[in-house]
Design an enzyme around this catalytic site. Sequence first.
Site, PDB file in Angstrom:
ATOM      1  N   ASP A 127     -17.952  41.202  57.790  1.00 37.16           N
ATOM      2  CA  ASP A 127     -18.381  41.003  59.181  1.00 37.16           C
ATOM      3  C   ASP A 127     -18.223  42.324  59.942  1.00 37.16           C
ATOM      4  O   ASP A 127     -17.125  42.892  59.994  1.00 37.16           O
ATOM      5  CB  ASP A 127     -17.513  39.894  59.807  1.00 37.16           C
ATOM      6  N   ASP A 151     -25.005  40.487  61.098  1.00 39.09           N
ATOM      7  CA  ASP A 151     -23.849  41.358  60.814  1.00 39.09           C
ATOM      8  C   ASP A 151     -22.825  40.730  59.877  1.00 39.09           C
ATOM      9  O   ASP A 151     -21.740  41.257  59.720  1.00 39.09           O
ATOM     10  CB  ASP A 151     -23.172  41.763  62.129  1.00 39.09           C
ATOM     11  N   GLU A 152     -23.179  39.638  59.249  1.00 37.39           N
ATOM     12  CA  GLU A 152     -22.158  38.864  58.549  1.00 37.39           C
ATOM     13  C   GLU A 152     -22.742  38.234  57.288  1.00 37.39           C
ATOM     14  O   GLU A 152     -23.846  37.697  57.327  1.00 37.39           O
ATOM     15  CB  GLU A 152     -21.783  37.746  59.504  1.00 37.39           C
TER      16      GLU A 152
HETATM   17  P1  TTP Z   1     -19.885  38.314  65.895  1.00 45.50           P
HETATM   18  O1  TTP Z   1     -19.673  38.826  64.496  1.00 45.50           O
HETATM   19  O2  TTP Z   1     -19.448  36.952  66.240  1.00 45.50           O
HETATM   20  O3  TTP Z   1     -19.160  39.292  66.926  1.00 45.50           O
HETATM   21  P2  TTP Z   1     -19.007  40.842  66.900  1.00 45.50           P
HETATM   22  O4  TTP Z   1     -19.527  41.459  65.639  1.00 45.50           O
HETATM   23  O5  TTP Z   1     -19.628  41.385  68.152  1.00 45.50           O
HETATM   24  O6  TTP Z   1     -17.446  41.026  67.034  1.00 45.50           O
HETATM   25  P3  TTP Z   1     -16.314  40.833  65.921  1.00 45.50           P
HETATM   26  O7  TTP Z   1     -15.666  42.172  65.784  1.00 45.50           O
HETATM   27  O8  TTP Z   1     -15.386  39.813  66.490  1.00 45.50           O
HETATM   28  O9  TTP Z   1     -17.007  40.381  64.669  1.00 45.50           O
HETATM   29  O10 TTP Z   1     -21.426  38.432  66.286  1.00 45.50           O
HETATM   30  C1  TTP Z   1     -22.262  39.465  65.786  1.00 45.50           C
HETATM   31  C2  TTP Z   1     -23.275  39.885  66.823  1.00 45.50           C
HETATM   32  O11 TTP Z   1     -24.091  38.766  67.183  1.00 45.50           O
HETATM   33  C3  TTP Z   1     -22.674  40.382  68.097  1.00 45.50           C
HETATM   34  O12 TTP Z   1     -22.373  41.774  68.052  1.00 45.50           O
HETATM   35  C4  TTP Z   1     -23.718  40.056  69.124  1.00 45.50           C
HETATM   36  C5  TTP Z   1     -24.407  38.835  68.573  1.00 45.50           C
HETATM   37  N1  TTP Z   1     -23.936  37.627  69.296  1.00 45.50           N
HETATM   38  C6  TTP Z   1     -24.669  37.153  70.385  1.00 45.50           C
HETATM   39  O13 TTP Z   1     -25.708  37.723  70.716  1.00 45.50           O
HETATM   40  N2  TTP Z   1     -24.198  36.057  71.061  1.00 45.50           N
HETATM   41  C7  TTP Z   1     -23.045  35.416  70.730  1.00 45.50           C
HETATM   42  O14 TTP Z   1     -22.650  34.425  71.368  1.00 45.50           O
HETATM   43  C8  TTP Z   1     -22.297  35.910  69.600  1.00 45.50           C
HETATM   44  C9  TTP Z   1     -21.005  35.254  69.192  1.00 45.50           C
HETATM   45  C10 TTP Z   1     -22.782  37.011  68.938  1.00 45.50           C
HETATM   46 MG    MG Z   2     -19.054  40.734  63.770  1.00 46.54          MG
END
Ligand code: TTP
Ligand code: MG
Length: 360
Positions: free
Chosen positions: A8, A102-103
Site C-alpha cells: 500500500d 495504490d494497493e
Molecule cells: P489509501 O491507501 O486509503 O490512503 P493513502 O495512500 O492516501 O494513505 P495511507 O498512507 O494511509 O495508505 O488511499 C489511496 C488513495 O486513494 C489516496 O491517496 C487518495 C484516494 N482516496 C480517495 O480519493 N478518497 C478516499 O476516501 C480514500 C480513503 C482514498
Molecule cells: Mg495508501
Amino acid sequence: MRKIIHVDMDAFFVSVEERDNPSLAGKPVAVGFDGPRGVVSTANYVARRYGVHSAQAVSTAHRLCPNLIVVEPHFAKYKAVSMQIRNIFADYTDLIEPLSLDEAYLDVTDNKPGIELAVDIAREIKSRIRATTQLTASAGVSYCKFLAKVGSDYRKPDGLCTIHPDRAQEFIDRLKIERFWGVGEKTAARMHALGIHTGADLHAKPLSLLTAHFGKMGKVFYNFARGIDERPVVTEWVRKSAGCERTYATDLSTQTEVVSELDHIADELLGRLERSGFEGTTLTLKVKFHDFVQITRSFTQADVLNSKEQILPMALQLLREVDYSHRPIRLLGLTVSNPPHEPHAALHEPTLFDDDDLLL
Ligand code: TTP
Ligand code: MG
C-alpha cells in the site's frame, strides 16, 4: 502455507504531489478540490496530525488546519504510478489483486524468481518502488490476506511488517477491532456495544452470537479471530453490480429536479448495463443529503432489470421512501445488483452487510 504480501503506497495522491512540487515539503497538504463542496481525497502525514483525513469536507479540513495547502488531483499521474508499481509486482507473480490504484495483494507462494522468504520479496518490491517512483510504500507479509493487510498498515509510512503463523494468534488477540477487515465505523460501534474491543474479545464470542448480529460477516469475523482467512488472491473480480451516480454542483430540493435527474441516471445506468452485459434483479437508490448523510433503499424483483420501463418506476417508488423536503440532495445514484444466478460464487469477497464500511 501460502505467502501473501499486501502493498500500500503511503499517503498516495499527496505523496505524488509532494514529489513533483518540492516547495510543499514539510507543510500540511491535502489533495482535493478546494471550495465549499470539496472533499479531501487524502492528506499528508503533517496534515493528519491536525485531524485532516480522507472523505472529510475541505471546509472542515481548513478549520482544523488553517495552514493547510489544498492541491488539485492529477489522476493521470496517479494512474501512471499505479502502472509502474503493477509492473514491478508482475516480476514476482501473476497472482496480483489490485484493490485500488495504490494497493494490491500478491500471492508469492510460487514466485517467479524463486525467492524463499516472502519478506525478502516485500523488501525488494519496496526498494524498487522507491527507485522507480521516488515514493514510499508499506508492505505486510503473512499467510493470509487479512493479516497481510493489517501488517502493511501496522508500521506506516515506509513500513514492513511480517506476521508469522506461530505469532498470529497473539497478534490478533491484541489487535483493535477497528483494524479488522470489514469493520468500519458502524460495525465497530456495534462490536463495542457487545463488549468487543479487541481480537481476544471477538475470539471469546460464540459463532451464534456473531451471526445473529452480523449476518454472513459473523462467520468471517469468527474465523478472523482464529487467524483463519482462506480468501484467495484473485486477479479478476466477477462483476457484482453496475451503477451510476452523480454529485450536483447545486443541491436538488424540488421533486421536479429530483425526478428529472433520476431519469438521466436511469438512462446512463441502462447504457452501463448494456456495455457490461451485467444482469441483476435488485435496484438500489442511493441518496446523499447536503449534510453528507447517506441512505440507500433497495427493491428486488423476480426478473432481470434491463429496461427503462422497469427501472424508472421502481426508482421513483424507492424515492417515495425518502424524505428530502427539508434536506436538499447532493448526490443521487442507482445500482443494479444481485445476478439471478451466480456462476463463480467462490470468487466473491464476502458480502458486507454494512455498505458504509470498507469504502476505499
Ligand atoms: P489509501 O491507501 O486509503 O490512503 P493513502 O495512500 O492516501 O494513505 P495511507 O498512507 O494511509 O495508505 O488511499 C489511496 C488513495 O486513494 C489516496 O491517496 C487518495 C484516494 N482516496 C480517495 O480519493 N478518497 C478516499 O476516501 C480514500 C480513503 C482514498
Ligand atoms: Mg495508501
